[in-house]
Design an enzyme around this catalytic site. Sequence first.
Site, PDB file in Angstrom:
ATOM      1  N   SER A  44     -29.482  82.952 -96.725  1.00  7.85           N
ATOM      2  CA  SER A  44     -28.016  82.911 -96.672  1.00  7.85           C
ATOM      3  C   SER A  44     -27.494  81.479 -96.745  1.00  7.85           C
ATOM      4  CB  SER A  44     -27.507  83.598 -95.407  1.00  7.85           C
ATOM      5  OG  SER A  44     -27.686  85.000 -95.500  1.00  7.85           O
TER       6      SER A  44
ATOM      7  N   TYR B  30     -22.386  83.916 -90.420  1.00 11.02           N
ATOM      8  CA  TYR B  30     -23.797  83.572 -90.601  1.00 11.02           C
ATOM      9  C   TYR B  30     -23.981  82.682 -91.824  1.00 11.02           C
ATOM     10  CZ  TYR B  30     -28.883  84.313 -90.756  1.00 11.02           C
ATOM     11  OH  TYR B  30     -30.244  84.147 -90.753  1.00 11.02           O
TER      12      TYR B  30
END
Length: 247
Positions: free
Chosen positions: A141, A152
């Site tokens: 990510s 996140y």
Amino acid sequence: MTETRTIVITGAGSGIGRATARRFLAAGWKVALAGRRREALEETAGGAPGALCVATDVTDPAQVAALFDAAEAAFGRIDVLFNNAGIFTRSATIDETPLDDWFRSLNVNLTGSVLCAREAFARMRRQDPKGGRIINNGSISAQSPRPGSFPYSTTKHAMTGLTKALSLDGRPFDIACCQIDIGNAASEMTEAMGKGVPQADGSVRPEPLMDVEHVADSVLHMASLPLSANMQWLTIMATKMPLIGRG
């Protein structure tokens, strides 16, 4: 470097941190295991020689300093930090994400990593022989977001900036910094992915997972390099997960 190497691992009570701590202990390293729950840390350590369990909230500067004080006192030096602790909050668009989720993500994923890196850096530059290595868990990510993952993904993209800054600032002190971006390692955090998670095209599909032991082996390899060499970026993921082409 000393013959017996030392490492501080955050988030060592479960998942990637647990697998990595056990891999380093099996390889003969001295390991300081950090996490919120001492019982989980002790379960990870399993009574192995060379294990030091320190209950730590990585968002608390005093507790982080105490962790590194304890590791330095027990081991004499700190060769490696694995900045691994992190959380993933519920999936939602930015306007539907509770601000508490944002602040928790920011505090654990980014501020916690900064506090740990700060303490490790200070000790590595002054120990004799000087130097060490900081390994940041960036996650894939840090490269490409999942739908509904802004807290996140934002903190993990920031982790890449931290890695670059530490890599540059660490040069005069023989401190190397690198980043491992992990995709779909089987753990408590990724259990839902095997059942079905939202995709960029709006569908919900299961994703393949890989054994977390492959991550542990990769971190050990990165940590074992001499300080004259650095694996700056490493991406390890389940081969068929939808990272390439995501979105």
